[in-house]
Enzyme design. Structure first.
Site, PDB file in Angstrom:
ATOM      1  N   ASP A   9       0.631  -1.356  -0.293  1.00 12.68           N
ATOM      2  CA  ASP A   9      -0.399   0.425  -0.087  1.00 12.68           C
ATOM      3  C   ASP A   9       1.103   1.235   0.074  1.00 12.68           C
ATOM      4  OD1 ASP A   9      -1.713   1.749   0.960  1.00 12.68           O
ATOM      5  OD2 ASP A   9      -3.248   0.718   1.506  1.00 12.68           O
ATOM      6  N   ASP A 107      -3.137   2.616  -5.681  1.00 11.85           N
ATOM      7  CA  ASP A 107      -1.544   2.829  -4.494  1.00 11.85           C
ATOM      8  C   ASP A 107      -1.580   1.070  -4.529  1.00 11.85           C
ATOM      9  OD1 ASP A 107      -4.237   2.758  -3.467  1.00 11.85           O
ATOM     10  OD2 ASP A 107      -3.748   4.789  -2.414  1.00 11.85           O
ATOM     11  N   GLU A 108      -2.328  -0.124  -4.261  1.00 13.38           N
ATOM     12  CA  GLU A 108      -2.561  -0.877  -3.515  1.00 13.38           C
ATOM     13  C   GLU A 108      -2.491  -1.795  -4.895  1.00 13.38           C
ATOM     14  OE1 GLU A 108      -5.180  -1.882  -1.093  1.00 13.38           O
ATOM     15  OE2 GLU A 108      -6.900  -0.514  -2.332  1.00 13.38           O
TER      16      GLU A 108
END
Length: 356
Positions: A9, A107-108
């Protein structure tokens, strides 16, 4: 070697991308959203740097509220292209590590890997991401649920003595959560600490006397099934025991639909202006899908009034098409079916796409 799932993350992602090109902003309360103008009505925060969060600024908060909470905040406009490029860099980097990568968003991502030392692998990933001038937190788990939850502890590891120690090799930015320490870490926490149980479900569980994860672990599955249904109720029980999906797919997710909406700075009252905005939104989303080679089979239009009453209407296309003009015409026919007797706050157009 054991199979581990790492949930990667990226920290304060949009703000971090801005720091790469504006290093002088590091350490400042940076707030990203809208056009970067905190006086702009009806625009919200999409990312707040950690210093901004210390003032109480959160994603989803109106920009005006963020300015009141953080008068010294640095407000920046959204730059979608920059965030997409940075995300592509990170995901390409993750694919250089042994294992399988499943991208979950900008973002992950999940990384499934066979290793005897998942903490060492996590630190290698963090070091590599740092080479891109970004930072990340990594949760280590034996399934997606535990890995995802572990990331939350990874972000706070070393910052709060109240957080439990997860085992050997624990360091700020990395946390391990598995069946071995599930009860120790999670049993005393409220049920909405679980990924997949929100506040509404947690309130219904509380009415049954189930307030903590430990309560959910001890709950009667038949009682849960009676309350939430034969599939959903037992599923909550499974979540309470820290069980989750272990499959990681490298195939990109193919969207079944694409939408575009806009909340306007001022309410729309003129029918001609409303139709013009619907035509614009329909044209934009249709052009994007045509460029991607996707074919639309249905068009939907959403209208939200200034009283927050929201309704959608849809229409199946006579035949699937990529024709932008035909899609826009269909959207206009749909909006003409609404009784536009109240000022309009938001308009949206969604295309339902054919499977590839």
């Amino acid at each position: 070697m054991a199979r581990w799932l790492l949930h990667v993350d990226l920290d304060q992602f949009q703000a971090a991308v801005e720091f790469r090109r504006h290093p002088e902003l590091r350490g400042l309360p940076v707030i990203v959203g809208g056009h970067g103008d905190p006086t702009e009505p009806r625009k919200v925060v999409t990312c707040a740097s950690y210093p901004a969060r210390a003032f109480g600024v959160r994603a989803g908060m109106p920009l005006r509220s963020a300015q009141r909470k953080c008068p010294e905040g640095v407000f920046l406009p959204l730059d979608m292209a920059a965030y997409e490029d940075a995300s592509d860099e990170v995901m390409a980097l993750l694919r250089t590590f042994p294992g399988r990568v499943e991208v979950w968003g900008w973002d992950e991502a999940f990384l499934a890997a066979d290793t005897d030392d998942p903490e060492a692998l996590a630190q290698q990933v963090r070091d590599a991401v740092a080479g891109l001038d970004l930072t990340c937190s990594i949760g280590i788990g034996d399934n997606k649920l535990t890995a995802k939850l572990a990331t939350g502890f990874a972000k706070s590891a070393g910052k709060s003595s109240a957080e439990p120690v997860a085992g050997p090799g624990v360091a700020a930015g990395v946390f391990r959560l598995t069946a071995a320490n599930w009860a120790e870490v999670m049993a005393h926490r409220p049920t909405n600490a679980l990924w997949g149980i929100g506040n509404r479900i947690a309130a219904r569980l509380a009415e049954l006397g189930i307030r903590t994860v430990g309560d959910l672990m001890a709950a009667d599955r038949q009682r849960l099934a009676a309350e939430f249904g034969p599939n959903t109720g037992p599923y909550f029980w499974v979540l309470g025991h820290g069980k989750g999906d272990t499959d990681v797919t490298t195939e990109p997710r193919i969207p079944v639909g694409r939408s575009k909406s806009e909340t306007f700075p001022h309410d729309l009252t003129d029918p001609g202006e409303i139709r013009a905005q619907v035509a614009r939104l329909a044209t934009e989303v249709a052009e994007e899908m045509a460029a991607a080679g996707r074919i639309a089979g249905r068009v939907a239009v959403t209208v939200r009034t200034n009283t927050f009453y929201t309704r959608s209407k849809q229409e199946k296309l006579p035949e699937p098409t990529i024709d932008v003009a035909r899609i826009a015409e269909t959207a206009l026919r749909i909006v003409d079916r609404f009784d536009l007797d109240r000022p309009v706050r938001l308009l949206g157009v969604r295309l339902e796409l054919l499977p590839q």
